[in-house]
Write an enzyme that holds these catalytic residues in place. Sequence first.
Site, PDB file in Angstrom:
ATOM      1  N   ASP B   3     -29.283  -8.683 -11.572  1.00 19.43           N
ATOM      2  CA  ASP B   3     -28.508  -7.781 -10.738  1.00 19.43           C
ATOM      3  C   ASP B   3     -29.288  -6.497 -10.504  1.00 19.43           C
ATOM      4  O   ASP B   3     -28.748  -5.496 -10.088  1.00 19.43           O
ATOM      5  CB  ASP B   3     -27.124  -7.502 -11.346  1.00 19.43           C
ATOM      6  CG  ASP B   3     -27.181  -7.511 -12.842  1.00 19.43           C
ATOM      7  OD1 ASP B   3     -28.270  -7.218 -13.373  1.00 19.43           O
ATOM      8  OD2 ASP B   3     -26.167  -7.805 -13.485  1.00 19.43           O
ATOM      9  N   LYS B   5     -31.427  -4.778 -12.772  1.00 18.79           N
ATOM     10  CA  LYS B   5     -31.579  -3.804 -13.852  1.00 18.79           C
ATOM     11  C   LYS B   5     -32.997  -3.234 -13.893  1.00 18.79           C
ATOM     12  O   LYS B   5     -33.182  -2.012 -13.925  1.00 18.79           O
ATOM     13  CB  LYS B   5     -31.240  -4.465 -15.187  1.00 18.79           C
ATOM     14  CG  LYS B   5     -31.532  -3.602 -16.398  1.00 18.79           C
ATOM     15  CD  LYS B   5     -31.028  -4.263 -17.656  1.00 18.79           C
ATOM     16  CE  LYS B   5     -31.730  -5.583 -17.954  1.00 18.79           C
ATOM     17  NZ  LYS B   5     -32.872  -5.439 -18.842  1.00 18.79           N
ATOM     18  N   ASP B  76     -33.469  -0.365 -22.783  1.00 17.96           N
ATOM     19  CA  ASP B  76     -33.343  -1.455 -21.816  1.00 17.96           C
ATOM     20  C   ASP B  76     -32.939  -2.700 -22.595  1.00 17.96           C
ATOM     21  O   ASP B  76     -33.732  -3.265 -23.334  1.00 17.96           O
ATOM     22  CB  ASP B  76     -34.698  -1.644 -21.124  1.00 17.96           C
ATOM     23  CG  ASP B  76     -34.669  -2.792 -20.131  1.00 17.96           C
ATOM     24  OD1 ASP B  76     -33.574  -3.268 -19.790  1.00 17.96           O
ATOM     25  OD2 ASP B  76     -35.760  -3.202 -19.701  1.00 17.96           O
ATOM     26  N   PRO B  78     -31.024  -6.596 -23.119  1.00 21.30           N
ATOM     27  CA  PRO B  78     -30.779  -7.847 -22.402  1.00 21.30           C
ATOM     28  C   PRO B  78     -29.301  -8.044 -22.119  1.00 21.30           C
ATOM     29  O   PRO B  78     -28.442  -7.621 -22.898  1.00 21.30           O
ATOM     30  CB  PRO B  78     -31.285  -8.910 -23.368  1.00 21.30           C
ATOM     31  CG  PRO B  78     -31.266  -8.280 -24.711  1.00 21.30           C
ATOM     32  CD  PRO B  78     -31.449  -6.816 -24.506  1.00 21.30           C
ATOM     33  N   SER B 522     -27.963 -19.755 -64.722  1.00 24.11           N
ATOM     34  CA  SER B 522     -27.916 -18.687 -63.701  1.00 24.11           C
ATOM     35  C   SER B 522     -29.047 -18.826 -62.674  1.00 24.11           C
ATOM     36  O   SER B 522     -29.961 -18.011 -62.647  1.00 24.11           O
ATOM     37  CB  SER B 522     -27.924 -17.297 -64.335  1.00 24.11           C
ATOM     38  OG  SER B 522     -28.913 -17.158 -65.335  1.00 24.11           O
TER      39      SER B 522
END
Lengths: 301, 614
Positions: B3, B5, B76, B78, B522
């Site tokens: 779109d 960016k 920036d 994702p 343990s």
Amino acid sequence: METLQLSNLKTLEAESIHIIREVVAEFERPVMLYSVGKDSSVMVRLAQKAFAPGKIPFPLLHVDTSMKFPEMYEFRDQFCRESGADLRVYRFEEAIAAGVNPWDLGTVKCCAQLKTQALLNALQEGQYDAAFGGARRDEEKSRAKERVYSFSDEFGQWDPKNQRPELWSLYNGRIRKGESIRVFPLSNWTELDVWMYIYSENIPVVPMYFAKEREMVQREGRLVPVYENTQLQECEKPEKLMCRFRTLGCYPCTGAVESTAANVAEIVEEMMVARNSERITRLIDHDQDSSMEQKKREGYF
Amino acid sequence: MDDGKSTLIGRLLHDSKNIYEDHLASLATDSRNAGRDKIDFAMLTDGLKSEREQGITIDVAYRHFSTPKRRFIIADTPGHEQYTRNMVSGASTANLAIILIDARNGVLTQSRRHGFIASLLGIPHLVVAINKMDLVDYSEDVFKSISDEYREFSAKLPTRDVIFIPMSAFYGDNVVMRSDKMPWYDGPPLLSHLESVHIASDQNLIDFRLPVQYVLRPNQDFRGFAGTVASGVVRVGNEVVALPSGRISRVQRIIAAGEDVEHAFPPQSVTLCLDDEIDISRGDMITHPANVPWLAGDIEALIIWMDTRPLQINRQYIIKHTTRTVRGRISEIKYKIDPNTLHRQDADSLQLNEIGRINAQLMRPILCDEYANNRQTGSFIIIDPQTNFTAGAGMVIDRSHKYERATPQYLSSQKSAASNLTRHTGHVSIEERERLFGHSPVTVWLTGLSGSGKSTLAYAVEKKLTEKGHACFVLDGDNVRHGLNRDLGFSAEDRFENIRRVAEIAKLMNESGLIVIASFISPLKTDRANAREIIGQGRFVEVFVDASVELCEQRDPKGLYARARKGEIPDFTGISAPYDPPESPAVRIDSGKSTVAQGVKSILAHLRQMRVLS
């Protein structure tokens, strides 16, 4: 009314101090990588402030390729003496004795030996679990992706695709034996911030940053200084030029820029109108595709 | 995602003259090499090789730019759902979020998801950039209908400042310069808005909180508490309280970045010196006595899961909150939230990138505030103790009716409640007990595979110590499982509970003055770390009885390995369940080489060296 807002520089300073203190509180054997350059000078000053009135609680480590400029060695010894820092120097003597150099091997192989491998040796020898580096995110595109705490596996390698998420100022320093964290307290600084800080804090830097007339030669579009042992090619003609170094590295691979900025204030002024990035003068950033990312994966700072 | 960016970021940097010429030149080369016909600004920000190859953003990148008015850092991030964890990393420190909507596509699921995540992480300002207006003829109607639709959605979010800007990043309309193509829009272009948005009041200057990061003690005369002011203001002369101890003192001196100052505020890194010598350490907090955070061991929070290994209920995790790191578990997932629709669903686990509302039980309480009021003291990260990966991020929710404030009254009521419970031991000091027994009590913790010789060694040590006049006692795995722990099996969770109970018993026995020799397989590092935490660092002596699986299987005193091999015993350590060898045990005994007598000797030598035995 008093202002309760910090200036940009003071905010960066506070963040860096926070990071340095966090590492000292959580790690057993931290070390600060000291490369003699301006960023190192700033980092050392921040460490002093973080622990004032006490001393810096960790050593500085210079990984010396043996190919630095003479002015750098001189500055290093004086700076560390005056700041009271505990300086350790590591040289990869085996490789140096074998005559590793960039002219015969090329820059990629030379860096791999004298810098990357040397650094890994030094970190292992000192059993350091955290190492501060002066890298900034604004320097180069793969550095823009780096975390403040950057995880290295037991072979010193960085995996950029599988980095630990890093939120707020909550840094995850948990590691297993043999693994380590590279820490970048100057992550959010720009080159201009560094110079502004040097100016406002009156921090000493290597005089090579300041312009003066130097004997230089044009090589592959870069200005390279001429020393006694510089191997000149046939077509190359040395000339006297007003220039300065924007970054400092090894003498065979570091170029100068033409400039008349002879003091810090003039450099700040020059920076404000700079049209080129600082690493343009570093041959090693341009020697292969995605070259910095590749070097960093293998353990370069 | 597609779109625009990267084009927007490139445009912002380019038009505000923030791209260096050599970067622009190498960008042009990179674009040509990749077969693009024009400069691809995405290649400026997608710094990793695999990102440029795939043409997508995978990880957050930070870019700097500045104008005469302000200095900016662009995170920036994702947009793809599978990289949500990277988006939240960038969002956690942001002052403002820009959400891009392609004017041709209108409000998509992802536009809502991004808005929700921005509000979840407490970003106070939201800009919805309706981009590619050039492709819809700069139509006011398109802009209006998209903004109306989004406004309806964003009204459900807590974010109050949401504005809409029509733009074309490609042509630069309303990015830096006002567009002459959209005279109907009377708002500012993006950059003017970024330069003027009021962010000073986003800072919490009311509730003073200083999480103590480090104690500076360079010499006898100086004792300072170093940390970053998370919120509020502190002044020289202020009365302050140290939490959780509740001790009151006064600020004598404030040092900020090496210089003495009169007052300090966020985000300064400071060192405080106090009038009185009180015991404060990393993980504690200094505040004003009349304004204190919650002290909560059970917390309710919204969390985002960031690990490919799903969240497991009741598994032990490490929680880092301010400067305090504690162990704890997520005891309940109340629901998970679909970030696309905001609908709630039941869940018994959280997968990578899922968001849920949870309850957590911590082994030590934390000093916290509501995230909406305080991003610093309201946030925490969750670390997987096995992989050390940052597995989750959490934000504390206001549950005032459930949490207690760390007021002096509350802290002293807690103390007196505790002293009621321990009154009968309160008259005998630990020093008196040590004199009585002739040793300081410790727990010698033997770990190793079944058949490594732990029990034999444990009883031999007990015999030797008793001969020398020391009161001691063996806690043995098998014996404890016959009584105290007979309700437990061998699942990871039951093993954890087994060790927890044993550690608590050992602690009680140590407090009564006895030396304890604990013999337990343990196998997990985390369980032993837990035992160390309960018993106490100074009293826990880890002994690794080292024997290979082959050797133990050969010995097989109880015939267990044979049965495990046949599959009759599930989760058998060394065969079908893992054993983490201790990395740096106090004593290591090579069971194959040394005799029992030699083993006893090394353990006793270590105890003498520790000055446990005189």
